[in-house]
Structures are given as C-alpha cells and as structure tokens.
Motif scaffolding. Structure first.
Motif, PDB file in Angstrom:
ATOM      1  N   GLN A1332     -20.177  -7.801 -24.023  1.00  0.00           N
ATOM      2  CA  GLN A1332     -20.218  -6.643 -23.139  1.00  0.00           C
ATOM      3  C   GLN A1332     -20.875  -6.973 -21.809  1.00  0.00           C
ATOM      4  N   TYR A1333     -21.901  -7.818 -21.815  1.00  0.00           N
ATOM      5  CA  TYR A1333     -22.630  -8.161 -20.598  1.00  0.00           C
ATOM      6  C   TYR A1333     -22.351  -9.581 -20.136  1.00  0.00           C
ATOM      7  N   SER A1334     -21.193 -10.120 -20.522  1.00  0.00           N
ATOM      8  CA  SER A1334     -20.851 -11.480 -20.107  1.00  0.00           C
ATOM      9  C   SER A1334     -20.342 -11.543 -18.679  1.00  0.00           C
ATOM     10  N   GLY A1335     -19.968 -10.417 -18.083  1.00  0.00           N
ATOM     11  CA  GLY A1335     -19.375 -10.425 -16.762  1.00  0.00           C
ATOM     12  C   GLY A1335     -17.868 -10.521 -16.776  1.00  0.00           C
ATOM     13  N   MET A1340     -15.726  -5.229 -19.844  1.00  0.00           N
ATOM     14  CA  MET A1340     -16.566  -4.314 -19.061  1.00  0.00           C
ATOM     15  C   MET A1340     -15.847  -3.014 -18.715  1.00  0.00           C
ATOM     16  N   THR A1341     -14.739  -2.734 -19.386  1.00  0.00           N
ATOM     17  CA  THR A1341     -13.967  -1.539 -19.027  1.00  0.00           C
ATOM     18  C   THR A1341     -14.702  -0.251 -19.368  1.00  0.00           C
ATOM     19  N   GLN A1342     -15.541  -0.262 -20.416  1.00  0.00           N
ATOM     20  CA  GLN A1342     -16.238   0.953 -20.846  1.00  0.00           C
ATOM     21  C   GLN A1342     -17.698   0.979 -20.397  1.00  0.00           C
ATOM     22  N   ASN A1343     -18.132   0.027 -19.594  1.00  0.00           N
ATOM     23  CA  ASN A1343     -19.518  -0.026 -19.140  1.00  0.00           C
ATOM     24  C   ASN A1343     -19.767   0.999 -18.045  1.00  0.00           C
ATOM     25  N   THR A1344     -21.000   1.484 -18.016  1.00  0.00           N
ATOM     26  CA  THR A1344     -21.440   2.318 -16.908  1.00  0.00           C
ATOM     27  C   THR A1344     -21.948   1.427 -15.784  1.00  0.00           C
ATOM     28  N   ALA A1345     -22.230   2.066 -14.646  1.00  0.00           N
ATOM     29  CA  ALA A1345     -22.754   1.290 -13.509  1.00  0.00           C
ATOM     30  C   ALA A1345     -24.098   0.673 -13.852  1.00  0.00           C
ATOM     31  N   LYS A1346     -24.919   1.397 -14.620  1.00  0.00           N
ATOM     32  CA  LYS A1346     -26.222   0.859 -15.021  1.00  0.00           C
ATOM     33  C   LYS A1346     -26.060  -0.331 -15.953  1.00  0.00           C
ATOM     34  N   GLN A1347     -25.087  -0.256 -16.870  1.00  0.00           N
ATOM     35  CA  GLN A1347     -24.862  -1.370 -17.788  1.00  0.00           C
ATOM     36  C   GLN A1347     -24.317  -2.590 -17.065  1.00  0.00           C
ATOM     37  N   SER A1597     -21.638  -1.009 -26.857  1.00  0.00           N
ATOM     38  CA  SER A1597     -22.705  -0.035 -27.091  1.00  0.00           C
ATOM     39  C   SER A1597     -22.849   0.859 -25.869  1.00  0.00           C
ATOM     40  N   SER A1598     -23.176   2.121 -26.120  1.00  0.00           N
ATOM     41  CA  SER A1598     -23.391   3.064 -25.021  1.00  0.00           C
ATOM     42  C   SER A1598     -24.834   3.076 -24.545  1.00  0.00           C
TER      43      SER A1598
END
Length: 1618
Positions: A1332-1335, A1340-1347, A1597-1598
């Motif tokens: 999810q945080y690999s870049g 990253m389609t479901q990530n928020t701006a903070k994530q 994860s949310s």
C-alpha cells in the motif's frame, strides 16, 4: 540383508559390526551347482539389546523400525523417534553418518519377502521388536521399603507391550514385579527390589530377542533347504575377532575364548602343511616347534577353570561376582596366563595369544545365568498371536544340519548343530550361557578339523573410520593379534619363496645364455642358471617339482632381470631419438619453403585489390549523384498528388452528408409510424389478457377446490406417505416442543399474574396508608390533577380518531391504485421476459463460448501453477526445518522446551476498547477456555460475571435493533419525500412491491428452515419418548392436519403483509406524485367555496399549507406511535426479565424443597453468597470506573498545572523584564509542537529488544481490545523511519530479524492455533502495508492524501514482499495442519457413528447391532456439535485477530474438504456404516454444516462444493437400487463420485432388516456398463492431505499511521514518535 539388520550394530570401531558368529554351509550337486545352504549361529550378543556403551548403537533393526514409524501400516506400533526409547538412546547419537535407516528398512522388508516370509509374519516380527522397545521404556517405581516396587497401570509403554504381544496387561504387570518360589511343600510369591525387577525385565527382553533371532535363522534355513541330494559343500565361518575395550565383560571373554580355540587350530594346520610340503619335495628339513596356546585354553575350559568356577558360583544361592573373582585369585594365581590387577579386587587379567585383556567381573554371573522367570515365559506362551506363542513353546524341534561327504574325501563327516537340543523349559533356563557356548564351540572345532580350512584375515586400516587413511601401528597390532607375524617368523626360518621349474624358466629366461638354451631339459637349464648366478648353494634347494629359495634370493634374481631389461631399453631409446631428430629437421625445411611461397602471393593479391577499389569508387560516385536527383523529383510529385486527393475527398464528403440526412429522416418516420401501430396493438392485447386472466382465475379456483377435496382423501395420504417419515417425526417433535413451551409459558404467566396481583395488593395497601396519612387537601388536589389528565387524554383520542379516518380513506384510494399498477406491472413483466429471452438467444454465439473456454483454461493453469509454487514453498520450509534440526543436533547445549504461559491464576491483560466490563468478561471467557467447563463452573465469581455480561449484551442488542429500525424508517421518509415524475411511478411501485415480496420470502424461508431444524430435533426427542400407548396413525393424521392449518395461516399472513406494505408504499408515492399535478388543481379539485372566484396563486398557497399541516400531523402521529411502541417494548422486556427471575426463583425453590433441611440451609447460604458476590462485583466495577476516571482527571490536572506554572513563570519573567528593561521589549520564542508523522525512531542497538518485545515474547492476549494487527503497523513505522533516514542496512536488518523471529515463534508454538493465526494476520498486514505504501500506483488507488504522505521514498522492497508472501504461505499451511490435527479425531465419530437424529439406533444394519453400541459408547466418541464448536472457535479466533475475510474463506474450504475426504474414505472402508440409516444421518449432518456456513456468511468460500461427493454418497445410500431406471438415476446423480467409489458403496451396502434386499450383482454390472465411458481417476480413496492453493488478495487498510497508539503493555518506551 536380514542378518545385517537383526544381528549387526554400530560399535566404537565399526559402524556395521557383526555381533554374532555364523557358519554357512553351501551345498553343491555332482555338477558343482549350488543347490541349497544352511546356517548356524554362535553367541548372539544379547546384552546389546538392553545396554550400549558410549558412541555405540543397538541392533540396526530397532532404528530402522523407528525411522519407518510414520508409515500407515505401522501406526499401531506406537513408535516415535529412537531418542524416545531407553534401549536405543544409551549410546548417545542414534544416527550413523551416510546411512539412511528408512531406506535400509525397505531393503530389509524386501529381503523378508524374497525369503518367503509372509506379510502377516513380517508384521508380527515388527510387533515383537517394537514391544521390546516399549518394554525397555516401562517406568518402574520403587516403594518406600526398598524391597518391592510397582508399575503404574496407566503406563503407556506397558500397555503397548501387552497389546503388541497379545498378553494380559494385569498378569504382566504383576509378574514383572514379583517372582514365584517353589519349595517341596509350598509355593511363595515374593516381591523383588528395583534392581532385581530391572534385571528381570532386561533378561526377558534379551530372551525375546534371542528367540526371535533363532526363529528367523530357522526360517532362513527352511527357505534355503533343498530336497536334492548333496554331493559336496563349502563351509564359510564368519566369526568375531579378538576384542579388547576399556571395559571388557562376559561377551568379550567368550569371544576371546573362541579366538584362542581358532588360533590353536590355525597354528596347527598352517605349520603342519608347511612341513608336509618340505617332506613331499624331499628337501632335507629339521622340524621347528611353534607357540602352543593350550595352557591358556585349559585355564578357561579345563576342570575348575574359569568357566567351571563361574557355573559353580551361579549355582550358589547368593553367589556374587566378588566371591567368584576371589575364587579365581585363590585358584589360578600361580598360572602364567592369569594375573590379578594391582588396583582392583573385582577384575582379572588373562594373557591371551594376542594381548593381555583385563576383564571386569561385574555382571558375569547375571549374564551367565541369563535368568528368565518361568511365569513371564508362561504369559508369553499364552499369547493370542500364534507367532509369539510358537517362539516360547517347548516342542520346538532343534535345528539339525547334516553334511554329505565331499567328493575327494573317503570318509563321511557328520556335522551336528552348534545349538544343543532343547530340553524342558525349566531346565533350559537354568543351563548357563558359558556351558552352551563351550558346547557349540567344540562342535565347531570338530567341523573345522573334519574339513580343509582356508583363512582370510581382515585388517582394519584405522580406528577413526576414515577413508584412504592407513595406521601402521594399528595394522601391526592386528597382525600380531591374528598370529600372522608368528606365522611369518616361522615361515622365514625355512624356504618361504618357491617356484615351479616351468614358471622359473619363463620368468628368468632373459638371464640364460644363448648356448644354454640349446638344451631341451628345462630342469637342467634352471640348475645351471642358478649355480652361475647364486654362488652360495645354501640359499636354494631343488625339489622334485619346485625350487625353494631362502628369504631375499628372489629379490636378487629380480634385480638381475631388471638390469638386463634396463640395458636393452637404453639401446632402444638411443636409436629412436636419433630418428626423431632427423624427422624434425625435414619438417622445418618444408615449412620454410611454404612460408616464402605464401608471402609472395599475399603481396601480389594486395596490389590487385588496390586497383579494384579505385575502380569501384568511381562507379559509386556516379550512382549516388543519380539517386539524389531522382529523390528530389519524386518528392515534388507526391506533394501534388496529396493536394489533389484532399480536394476531391472534401467534395465527396459533402455529397455523402446530404444523402445520409435524407436516409435518417426516412428511418425516423418509419419508427414513429411503427410505434403508433404497436401501441394500438398492445392496448388490444392488454384487454384480451385481462379477460383471459379472469377466466383462468375462475378455472384455477375450481381446480383448487377439487385438489383440496382430493387432498383430504385417504388415497392421496397414502401417496404422500412415501418419504414422509422424516417430516412426520420432525413435526411431532415440533408439536411436543410447542406443547412444552406452552406449558412453561402458561406456568410462567400464572406465576407472573399471581405476583402481579400480590404487588397490586401491596400497592393498594400502601396507597391506603398514604391516604390516611395525608389530609383531605392532598386528595382533592390529586383528584383535580386526575380529571385534567383525563380530559387531555380524551382530546388526544379524538384527534387520533380523526387522523385514523383520514388515513383509512387514503388507504382505500391507494388500494385501488395498487390494483391498477399490478395489472400494468404484469403486462410489462411479460414484455420484459420476451425481450430477455430474445436477447439471451442472440447472445449465445461461438465467440462467447470460446472466450469462456479460454478463461477457464487460464484459471485452471493459474491454479495449478499456484499449487506448484506453494508445494515448493512447503518443501522449502520442510528442508529449512530439517536444516535447523540438524544444526541443533550438531550444536551441543541445553535446550529450553516451550512452556505454557497461560494459567488460571495469571493476571489476564485483556483490556477492552470501550469499557472495562467487556474486558473482564473476556478474561472470564479466556479462563473458561483454559481450564475447562467443569473447573470454571466451580469458580462462582467467573460464572456470575459471565451471566451479568450476557444480560448486558442482550440489552445492548435490543437497543441497537430499535435504533436500526428507527434509522430504516427515517431513510424511508427521506426517500418518500424526494420528488418523482409521473412516468416513474409505475416502475417504482413495481420495484417496491418486488423488493418487499423478495424480503418477505427470504425471511419466511429462514423461518421455515429454522422450523425444519426444530422439527428434526423434536423428531429425535420424540422417537426416544414414544410409548406403545400412542398409536402411529392417529399422531400422523393429527400432525398432517396441524401442518395444513399452519401452512394456510402462513400463506394468509404473507399475503396480508405484502398487500399492506405495497399499499403503504404506493400511497406514499401517490402523495408525492400529487405535487407534480399542481398545475391541474383548478380542473380536478372541488373547493368548498367553488362558487366564489378564487385566484390560482391563492389556491396553490392554501394547498401547500394544508399539505404541510398534514405532514406535521403525520410526523407527530408516527412519533407518538414510535414512543408508544418503545414503551411497550420496554415493558415487555421488563416483564420478560421478571419472568426469568421468577423462573429462576421457582426452580431454586423446587430444588430446595427436594433437599434435606441441612442441604436447604447450605443452599440458602450459597444463594446468599452468590448474591453478595454479585453485589461485590458491581461495586468492584464501579470502583474500577471511578479509579479510571480519577487517573484521567489526575493526568489532566497535571497537564493544566504544568500549563499554569509555565504561564506564571512567563508572567514573572515578563514583569522582571519590564522592571529591568522598560525601554526594550523582549520576545520569547516558543517551540511549536510538530504533528506525528507516522514514523517510529529506534536505535540499532535496540533492534534485538524490539524484536523480542514485539515478536518473540508477544502473546496475542496482550493485544486484545487494541487495533488488529498492531505489531505489523509498528514494524512498518520502524521500516519507514529507516527508509526516511536512507539507511539500507537498518531496513535489511530489521526485516530479516522480523522474519526470523516469526519463524522461531511459529516453530516454538507449532501446535497453537491462536498463535499461528495471530502471526498469519500480522504477516499479511505487513505485506499489505509494504504494497500500500510502496509508491506503486497500482496499490495506491484507495489511499487518502494523508496515506500517500506515508509512502516509502528511498527503497524498493519488492523482494521482501515476495519473502513475506512465501512466509505467509508457510504460516497458512501450518495453520491448516493444526486445525486438521484438532478436527481429525472428531470426524468419523461425529459424522458417521454419533446419532444426531435420535431414534435411528434401532435401525442398524443386520449383523452389526451389537457392534454399534460399542462404537457409540466409547471414550473418543464425538458429536457434530463438537465439530461445530471447534469451527466456531477457529472462526472467532481468526475474526478477532483481524485475519482477511478472503483467507478465512479459504481456510474453511480446506477444512471442509478434509472433513469430506476423511468421512468418505471411512465410508468406503467400513461395511457397518453403509446403510440407509447412515445415509439419512449423514445427510442431516451435512445440512447442519451447510447451515453453519450460511450462518457465518461463509457459503461463498466454496466449502459446500467440496462436500458434494459426500452428499452424493449419502443420497446413493438412500436411493432405490433395483431397476434399470434406478441405475440411470444413480449415474446421473453421482457425478462427483468415481466409478470405483460407486461400485464400492454398492458392494458394501447392508440391508436394515430381513425384508430389505441386498444390491444384486446384475445391478452393479449395469452401473459399471453405464459408467464405463467416464475418465475417472484410478484411486479409490480421496487424498485427505491434498491442499488447495492459497491466494492472498491485496487488502489495503483505512488507518493512517499517525492515528495508531502504542499501548504501554508492549514495553516499547525506547521507540520515539517522529
């Protein structure tokens, strides 16, 4: 191979040392072909069975059997690894480098089969060997007096020993610890001390092994025996060599005694032959004396020798090894071959021909006696296994071996057995081992003296067992011990070298002169050559056929011969070298001439090439200039052509657009006219359909009446009787349950009414007292208030009646509207269905089918590839495990066994998210799971806490349900208030009607299923409670009538509910649709003052006002109704609570009445204690809440105090600054606190502590109530900090340590489901975080701006993601293995043997009724509820630990497949369960499991599909099996079963009674003929170990990293938030 496994063992000097002597006699016929063989054995080292020295092993067969213990046919042996048994672990290391015991065991079994040993005898042999191991591991406990001991009756090893040998457990347990003393008059049973019992046990083990060894040798002789007459034979004696160890015992003494005898025979034979050779060749010779070891032999075997004294001491009642040693000192101290050690009084030295050997006398008497008590032998004789009983019977024939006379010998040689004939059992066991060995040794010497022996001496190169390493000292020592050096010394005194005249002439003819070769007599030539070459005549002698040489003369002749050859070689070399130099010179000359010729040719060719290239350059220039001019011309020409093309295309497009517009206009006209014609046709068709529907409804009603009349007839009931037995029993049970509930409810109602009347009377009395106490003024005021309230109530009732009348009028209008909508809806549905059918018919083309096939193939290949990869991961994990085990074995040290950390008394750290009460309840639940139900029931506080928590949860559930209903009503209001168009009204009404109908049908379906389950339970209970007084037909008819009435009522209620709901929905829609009809108000509405002129705007405003008032009134009415419903529900809940309390009090009161007065007092005290503990628990909870609030307030107070102090300090500084510096103004700089960025800082030295606290020592219970998968988030935050600091070593070290730590934890807790599930969820979550945080944009389609701000910046961890994925696969496989291990013992008992439907116990197959009772009443019997409870536990654990739902689905799919495989395999292998009743039972159990899947929302996992073979097997047991139509039905139904499985079930099918017929052979052949075209697998049983490939879908994860809080229980204070 058999002898190697059973008679060989590892010693300190040889990994495969033969521990017995053997004489093998190979027979030949007249053509000298081998026709048979016979074998005799000598002195098997029985003591090795019970004792091994350091770095030695027992016999190979024990370790081979332990290595193969995992095979299915050896499960009953109850064997584990060799380290677990006493008889195989005394020597230390149980493995031999380079030797595979399992592979050797397979070779041993093949050897048994090759020699004709049946499979049953092989299993019996392995049972006997396994029983010896279990006998050695029996724990013997000494009593306090020291003269007796005992064995625990629950000793597992003794039970296995008795079971494997088929003897009685109690007798063996008794006679292992006691012995029988028989005198002339009486018989005594005497206890034995611990050492005596151990010696008796060891003697019994040695005796069993020796008898088994003798039986195997006898069987080999029988297999190798032949009936053909033997002409001659060759005997091969393979016997032990001379042995000397640090500690030498009775075995080494017997071995060295045998070597003394053999050495004596060797000396006499070898030297005698040497001297006979000299006499035969007529050489002058004087006889030489050689060493004779007869004195040493006399010391051992003569009268009053060592063996005689040993036998004499064994006969003494209390003879000891020390007394025997003292007798030896007294008797043989003067002998040259006997010595006494200086520092010992229990040892003696014998001077053998090879070396001095010191023997320790301890154990000589016991080994010589070899005492086996007759009582133990008698128990073994009574074994129920024939082979075991035959081993110890007295009538065994001794082994005789006869040898025919050889072809070259004149006298016949009779060879007797080395084992003396066996006498009676009691006498045989009293004969000493030394006497038996001496007798067999004499027989062996007779055999050797009667034959012509040849000798082979085996020399061991080194003691370290190393290849290509020779130790000279050790070799010389062995040569001396074997007597070879003595033989060489004696031979050197004579003529050791000898040649025949012919061989000598052929060898040394190069030394003969040419003139001597003219002589034809070779003997004369040899004499002349020797006399000329050797001047000393004493160095050689001429015999009749040979020439004899002294030592060294042959070497001198060889030197002369070599010199002769060397001179000839030098002459040949000189000639050859000269010829080679000439050849080399001619080769160089020819090469020089060739080089000159080639150089001159090269120069000429280079000049020609230069001239050719100049000519080519001129040609290229010409061609290039021509091409450049041509390209310019073509470019101009193409540009002109393009311009012309565009101009012409533009004109053509204009003409095309005009034609197209005209064509579209004609199409629009065509469709408009067609639409008008279709609408007219549809109207006519709708009218016709309405008429048809009315007529068909009339006909349907007539048919319904006829069917009802027919249904009430007896014939129809008879037809329905087929297959209705189950439903009848279920309905009977439901009726009984309803009657019971009605009785209990009526009793409760009467009790509640009585209590209510009593309370009302109490209140009346209190009211009378209160009225008496109060004055008349108060009563007047109360009366006035009551009257005012009554008036208000009447006013509210009148308003309510008005509203209800208005609502009823609107409802009638809505009903009419609904009827119209339903008719239109039916027409639209018919058109829709026709259109759907057309579309479906057109869409089925070949392209879609091909794409579907390709997708299926691709999916199948993907699944196969995934399964292969996961199998490789599994094999890798197994290899890694083996590597760790080997490394642990190679690294000595103390190992720490994993200990269970959880206990009842430990403080359970189980906090909750919201309140402490939930945590306490979960603590109690955890305690109940840890200590069991029985012990938990004894803890009153835990039990009361659980009860209280259950009540609170019920209340919370009801509150949540009420809130949910409120929200649904609000949402419906919001949806109704939204405006809709007129064209959408019909469609929305239709959708609402369909949705309501579907919901209603689903709810009714669930209710019916629940009723069906309750009826099934009722059937089972009723079947056990039925008596002969109730007749079956009456109850059957009664049940049918009740069922019909219930169904009719149900249909009526469903129709009413559907009609009311659709009317309500259509009414709301109609009211909302009225807003859109506002422009037509003047035309349709009739106003009261219609005669007057009313403005249109004023009328619209008035209408709006009336609508708003109606809405307000409706909202108030709904709010009042909701409040009223809530009050009613609260009152009902209170009444139910009161009923429950009253029931409990009544039950306790009834129980107390049945008890005695003392018990009543105790029961009352217990009740008072429980009440006080309840109050105490409540007070404790309040105290805990107050303490928590107090701690929070203290923290806040500290924070505020700190802020106040900071403000005061700042003000003081400001004032002082104003005083001292009034003109200058100072500005204080405050540090701005940064927000938490979701990173955790740690130092490199804290990494080990981080892994230990977060991985190694972490318990899942510590994190209950926190965020699921918290360790994974913390680890990722640490990785992100290392990534932010661009420290690649830190990232690598942290991830590697984490993975290794997880593997260690899983290896330590390899049987803990909770721990394995915990780390599977955390590993998957860490893998999801790295994705999810690999870049990578794909993750990253479901990530928020903070994530997105928390992504990794410097490193790509793709390889670690693969490693974590492989680790997740390994953990998943371990999780499945643990779950299968817990479920597998329950499956057969719960699915096949347990009676979940009561009443079928009497319907057992013929011939198995007695057996069924024994199977059902066993200790290991389980019911289906046990499996469901276990799976509930699995599901709860995985859900609580945050495991992905997709993985949970795959886990239960795998478990259900295992349940199916085990159940179906047992069904295919057991005849007693293949019956109609088992099929019915099995189908019920499967339905329960499917209901459980639906209840847990797991039906999408595919687990139900894995049970399809089992469902079909159950249906196969219940179907008819007679006609050809039945066979076709079976073939079409059983698609998931193979042909072999169907035929097997039909063959095993057993009738329930004598009236049912078995499945005929012709029917089975019909089935086989119809199924012969199937391509079924060859195997009969399902592979219960098969594992589906697991898939880990990406599940982001949310949560954001900055929102995660680290609890203090993890002890991670060294981590700093960044």
């Amino acid at each position: 191979m058999k002898r190697k496994a059973i008679g060989n063992a590892k010693t300190t000097r040889n990994d495969n040392s033969s521990r017995f002597g053997k004489y093998i006699q190979i027979g030949f016929d007249k053509r000298y072909h081998i026709i048979g063989a016979n074998m005799r054995t000598y002195l098997l080292e029985k003591s090795r069975v019970v004792f091994q020295a350091d770095d030695e092993r027992n016999y190979h067969i024990f370790y081979q059997l332990c290595a193969a213990a995992s095979l299915p046919e050896f499960k009953e042996l109850a064997l584990t690894c060799a380290e677990d048994f006493f008889y195989t672990s005394q020597g230390g290391d149980t493995a031999i480098e380079g030797v595979d015991d399992a592979e050797d065991f397979e070779k041993t079994r093949q050897a048994f089969t090759l020699l004709g040993v049946r499979e049953s005898h092989q299993i019996s042999i392995f049972k006997i060997i396994a029983s010896i191991l279990h006998l050695g591991s029996v724990e013997i406990q000494a009593e306090r007096d020291g003269d007796s001991c005992s064995i625990s009756p629950q000793d597992e090893h003794l039970s296995n020993f008795c079971r494997l040998l088929g003897v009685e457990h109690n007798q063996m347990e008794h006679w292992l610890c006691h012995r029988k003393l028989v005198t002339t008059s009486e018989t005594y049973v005497k206890t034995m001390s611990l050492q005596q019992v151990i010696n008796a046990r060891n003697a019994l083990a040695k005796h069993i092994y020796a008898q088994l060894f003798g039986w195997i040798v006898e069987h080999i002789n029988k297999a190798l025996h032949t009936s053909i007459k033997q002409h001659s034979f060759i005997g091969v004696l393979d016997i032990y060599g001379f042995e000397t160890f640090e500690v030498n015992s009775f075995e080494q003494f017997c071995i060295n005694y045998a070597n003394e005898k053999l050495q004596q025979q060797f000396n006499s034979h070898v030297f005698k032959l040497e001297q006979e050779e000299y006499m035969k060749e007529q050489i002058p010779w004087t006889l030489i004396d050689f060493y004779d070891n007869q004195p040493c032999i006399d010391l051992i075997e003569a009268k009053l020798g060592i063996l005689d004294l040993l036998d004499e001491e064994c006969k003494v009642p209390k003879g000891t090894d020390q007394n025997w040693a003292q007798k030896l000192y007294d008797r043989h101290s003067s002998s040259q071959h006997f010595q006494k050690p200086r520092m010992s009084n229990t040892a003696f030295i014998v001077v053998h021909f090879a070396d001095k050997v010191e023997y320790l006398s301890d154990g000589f008497l016991e080994k010589n006696r070899d005492t086996v008590y007759e009582e133990q032998i008698n128990i073994l004789k009574a074994s129920k296994f024939p082979l075991v009983a035959d081993l110890f019977h007295d009538d065994k024939d001794p082994i005789h071996a006869t040898a025919a006379s050889g072809k070259g010998s004149s006298s016949k040689i009779n060879i007797r057995s080395a084992r003396p004939p066996m006498k009676a059992s009691n006498k045989e066991h009293k004969k000493s081992v030394g006497h038996q060995f001496r007798t067999s040794l004499h027989l062996l010497m007779e055999t050797l003296n009667a034959t012509t022996p040849h000798y082979v001496r085996c020399i061991k190169p080194n003691d370290e067992k190393l290849p290509f390493h020779f130790d000279p000292k050790r070799a010389v020592q062995q040569l001396r011990a074997c007597g070879v050096l003595e033989t060489i010394r004696i031979s050197a005194a004579g003529y050791p070298s000898r040649w025949t005249y012919h061989d000598f002439f052929n060898r040394y003819r190069v030394l003969v002169k040419k003139r001597e070769l003219a002589n034809t007599d070779k003997k004369a030539i040899c004499k002349s050559v020797l006399e000329s070459l050797i001047k000393d005549p004493d160095k050689f002698q001429f015999g009749r056929t040979k020439i004899f040489f002294r030592a060294g003369q042959v070497a001198y002749l060889e030197k002369l011969r070599a010199d002769k050859f060397r001179a000839a070689t030098i002459m040949i070399q000189k000639t050859v070298r000269g010829w080679l130099q000439k050849v080399k010179y001619h080769r160089l000359k020819r090469a020089t001439l060739t080089l000159q010729r080639y150089c001159r040719g090269h120069l000429a060719r280079r000049l020609a090439a230069h001239l050719r290239m100049t000519r080519a350059a001129v040609v290229l220039q010409k061609q290039f200039r021509m091409r450049r001019a041509r390209l310019a011309y073509q470019r101009v020409r193409r540009a002109a052509v393009v311009i012309q093309a565009f101009a012409r295309a533009m004109s053509v497009r204009r003409i095309y657009r005009q034609v197209l517009m005209e064509h579209k206009a004609t199409i629009i006209q065509k469709h408009a006219r067609g639409w008008m014609a279709r609408r007219h046709f549809q109207q006519l068709r709708a009218a016709a359909i309405v008429i048809q529907c009315a007529f068909r409804r009339f006909k349907a009603k007539q048919e319904l009446k006829a069917l009802k009349i027919e249904a009430r007839s007896a014939e129809h009931l008879k037809r329905l009787n087929v297959g209705m037995e189950n439903k009848v029993v279920q309905l009977q049970r439901k009726i009984d349950d309803q009657n019971k509930e009605f009785k209990t409810l009526s009793e409760q109602l009467s009790a509640v009414t009585s209590t209510h009347t009593m309370e009302v009377e109490k209140l009346k009395r209190e009211l009378a007292r209160y009225q008496q106490n109060q004055g008349a003024d108060a009563s007047l005021q109360l009366q006035e208030e009551v009257q005012s309230l009554r008036t208000e109530l009447q006013r509210a009732h009148s308003e309510r009646r008005v509203l209800e009348d208005a609502h009823s009028r609107e409802k009638d209008e809505l009903r009419k509207r609904v009827a119209d909508l339903e008719q239109e809806n039916a027409l639209l549905k018919d058109e829709k269905e026709q259109l759907n059918n057309r579309i479906l018919c057109q869409s089925k083309d070949e392209f879609a089918q091909n794409s579907m096939k390709e997708n299926l193939l691709m999916k199948k290949e993907l699944e196969e590839e995934r399964s292969r990869y996961q199998n490789l991961v599994k094999e890798y994990s197994q290899l890694e495990q083996r590597y760790d085990n080997l490394r642990d074995e190679q690294t000595p040290g103390h190992r720490r066994n994993p200990s269970n950390q959880s206990s009842l008394e430990s403080d359970s750290n189980y906090p909750s998210i919201s309140t402490s009460e939930i945590g306490d309840t979960e603590d109690a639940l955890q305690q109940v799971e840890d200590i069991g139900v029985e012990k938990a029931a004894m803890d009153m506080t835990v039990f009361l806490k659980l009860q209280k928590r259950v009540r609170e949860l019920e209340q919370e559930r009801k509150k949540l349900q009420v809130q949910l209903e409120k929200r649904e009503q609000d949402s419906k209001k919001v949806q109704m208030e939204q405006p809709r168009n007129d064209t959408d009204l019909d469609q929305d009404a239709d959708l609402a009607y369909n949705s309501l109908k579907r919901q209603e049908l689903e709810s009714e379906n669930k209710k019916l299923k629940n009723d069906l389950n309750e009826l099934r339970k009722a059937v089972a209970d009723q079947a056990t409670q039925n008596t002969s007084s109730h007749s079956a037909p009456d109850s059957y008819s009664l049940l049918l009538n009740q069922l019909k009435l219930a169904n009719e009522e149900l249909e009526v209620r469903k129709e009413e509910v559907l009609i009311l709901r659709t009317q309500i929905v259509s009414a709301d829609q109609r009211r909302l649709a009225g807003k859109s009809m506002e422009p037509n108000i003047n035309a349709r509405a009739s106003w009261p003052n219609s005669e007057k002129h009313v403005d249109q705007e004023d009328a619209i405003e008035a209408y709006h006002g009336v609508c708003q008032t109606n809405r307000l009134l409706e909202a108030q009415l709904q709010a009042q109704s909701l409040e009223h419903e809530e009050q009613v529900e609260n009152l009902k809940a209170q009444v139910e609570a009161l009923k429950e309390e009253m029931d409990k009090q009544q039950q306790t009161f009834c129980q107390t009445l049945l008890l005695s007065p003392e018990a009543q007092v105790e029961f009352g005290v217990q009740q008072e204690i429980s009440r006080l503990t309840n109050e105490n628990l409540d007070l404790k909870e309040l105290v805990e809440k107050l303490e928590k609030n107090e701690r929070k307030l203290k923290k806040q107070l500290k924070i505020y105090m700190k802020k106040v102090q900071d403000l005061e300090a700042a003000q003081a500084l400001a004032q002082s600054d104003r005083r001292h510096h009034e003109l200058t103004r100072q500005v204080t700089v405050q540090r701005k606190e940064k927000d938490f960025q979701g990173m955790l800082e740690y130092h490199k030295e804290d990494e080990a502590l981080l892994i230990r606290n977060l991985v190694t020592d972490l318990k899942p219970q510590m994190l209950s109530g926190t965020v699921p998968c918290l360790p994974a988030y913390i680890l990722y935050m640490c990785v992100r900090y290392a990534d932010n600091t661009n420290d690649d070593l830190k990232v690598h070290s942290l991830l590697t340590s984490t993975i290794n730590g997880i593997k260690k934890v899983l290896k330590k807790h390899n049987d803990d489901f909770e721990m394995t599930s915990f780390w599977l969820s955390n590993t998957c979550r860490l893998l999801h975080c790295l994705k999810q945080y690999s870049g990578d944009e794909g993750f990253m389609t479901q990530n928020t701006a903070k994530q997105n701000e928390h992504c990794l910046k410097n490193f790509d961890l793709t390889e670690y993601r693969q490693v974590l994925s492989d680790l997740s696969i390994q953990i998943y496989q371990q999780l499945i293995k643990i779950a299968e291990g817990l479920l597998q013992p329950m499956i057969v008992s719960a699915m096949l043997e347990n009676e979940s439907i009561q009443g079928l116990s009497g319907v057992k197959p013929m011939g198995y009724r007695k057996r069924s009772s024994s199977m059902a009443d066993g200790d290991n019997s389980y019911c289906l509820e046990a499996i469901i409870r276990q799976m509930n536990c699995f599901h709860t654990v995985m859900c609580d630990q945050g495991l992905d739902p997709e993985i949970i689905l795959q886990v239960f799919k795998q478990l259900f497949y295992m349940i199916t495989a085990v159940t179906l395999n047992n069904l295919l292998l057991r005849k007693d369960v293949c019956s109609w009743s088992t099929g019915m039972q099995l189908r019920y159990n499967i339905s329960q499991l499917e209901e459980w899947l639906r209840g847990r929302n797991l039906h999408q996992s595919g687990a139900a599909q894995t049970m399809e073979p089992l469902i079909q097997a159950a249906q196969l047991l219940q179907l008819k099996k007679k006609t050809r139509e039945d066979a076709e039905a079976i073939c079409s139904l059983c698609t998931s079963l193979s042909t072999q499985q169907i035929v097997k079930i039909l063959n095993l099918y057993t009738p329930l009674n004598e009236f049912e017929e078995r499945v005929t052979v012709s029917f089975i052949r019909t089935i086989q003929a119809q199924l012969q075209d199937r391509n079924d697998p060859q195997q009969l049983l399902l592979d219960s170990k098969h594992m589906f490939p697991v898939l880990f879908p990406f599940n982001p994860s949310s949560l954001t990293m900055d929102s995660i809080h680290i609890p203090a229980c993890l002890s991670l204070e060294f981590l700093n938030e960044v």
